[in-house]
Design an enzyme around this catalytic site. Sequence first.
Site, PDB file in Angstrom:
ATOM      1  N   CYS A 129       0.868  -1.180   0.000  1.00  0.00           N
ATOM      2  CA  CYS A 129       0.000   0.000   0.000  1.00  0.00           C
ATOM      3  C   CYS A 129       0.903   1.227   0.000  1.00  0.00           C
ATOM      4  O   CYS A 129       1.725   1.396   0.924  1.00  0.00           O
ATOM      5  CB  CYS A 129      -0.873  -0.018   1.254  1.00  0.00           C
ATOM      6  SG  CYS A 129      -1.880   1.471   1.452  1.00  0.00           S
ATOM      7  N   CYS A 164      -0.673   3.773  -6.410  1.00  0.00           N
ATOM      8  CA  CYS A 164      -1.604   3.145  -5.473  1.00  0.00           C
ATOM      9  C   CYS A 164      -1.734   1.712  -5.957  1.00  0.00           C
ATOM     10  O   CYS A 164      -1.911   1.475  -7.163  1.00  0.00           O
ATOM     11  CB  CYS A 164      -2.960   3.837  -5.520  1.00  0.00           C
ATOM     12  SG  CYS A 164      -4.265   2.917  -4.652  1.00  0.00           S
TER      13      CYS A 164
HETATM   14  N1  DGL Z   1      -3.995   0.534  -1.997  1.00  0.00           N
HETATM   15  C1  DGL Z   1      -3.669   1.691  -1.255  1.00  0.00           C
HETATM   16  C2  DGL Z   1      -2.458   2.417  -1.806  1.00  0.00           C
HETATM   17  O1  DGL Z   1      -1.616   1.813  -2.435  1.00  0.00           O
HETATM   18  C3  DGL Z   1      -4.716   2.625  -0.714  1.00  0.00           C
HETATM   19  C4  DGL Z   1      -6.138   2.577  -1.129  1.00  0.00           C
HETATM   20  C5  DGL Z   1      -7.037   3.267  -0.106  1.00  0.00           C
HETATM   21  O2  DGL Z   1      -7.346   2.620   0.904  1.00  0.00           O
HETATM   22  O3  DGL Z   1      -7.368   4.451  -0.293  1.00  0.00           O
HETATM   23  O4  DGL Z   1      -2.280   3.581  -1.592  1.00  0.00           O
END
Ligand code: DGL
Length: 262
Positions: free
Chosen positions: A75, A189
């Site tokens: 993440c 993301c």
């Molecule tokens: N998948 C996450 C990232 O790489 C965040 C998504 C979220 O919860 O807003 O930032």
Amino acid sequence: MHADQPILFFDSGVGGLSIVAPVRMAMPQARFVYAADSAGFPYGTRDEAEIAARVPALLGRLAERYRPRLIVIACNTASTIALGAVRAALDVPIVGTVPAIKPAAERSMTRTIGVLGTAATVRQAYVDDLTARFASDCRVIRHGSADLVTLAEAKLRGEPLPAGAVRNAIAPMLAAEGGDAIDTVVLACTHFPLLADELADAIPRPVTFVDGGAGIARRVAYLTAGQAFVRDQPDAAVFTGAIGDGLPIALQRYGFETIEQW
Ligand code: DGL
């Protein structure tokens, strides 16, 4: 170190599966646990203090329960805010996911890069730093989108996406000053590589998308080189809150046969 200790992947939702896939290719012998903080989802619209408090505490509990040999924070939002705190708190190697600005700058011909992440990620000093170090001669256009995160989750649940939704979500990036020259887009993301086809269709010219998956797979393989691996339990996915309908099928496609709720 026991041969059955897993590699633990952590995200707010299912975005981290875009990191699981390349690591699985590189390390088919390893057992994986996938942890989704669905009770805290989405992270991208939260403030820094919430994420900085939540992520190290949660990973501490997950590490106690699953005894991973290594943790991948799959993440960008959690990594750009809390990577240092997690490393300081846990006695386990931690691999973070941070925007792939360096490889994007290496390949951009127009010297114009889009950085597509969550709102929380694109405003981080971590991104200022990566930009200054690796892309100082580029125009870097940052855009935060919560809608793309929602759309990626919906796609994984098997739901059809509303027509034009991905196009609308990235329109401000393309419309920004200099946006017509973007030839490389950092998917900053982990949810966004899950929408790679939709993103390519939504940009009316050839653009290269860059994400951190391949680099993370190399890093995990390097850090675990020489370790013994035994897969004596199925790979498990654990959710801190709700598990959306349709997700178990998607998780099985990524190799997670057991699904638990915390
Ligand atoms: N998948 C996450 C990232 O790489 C965040 C998504 C979220 O919860 O807003 O930032």
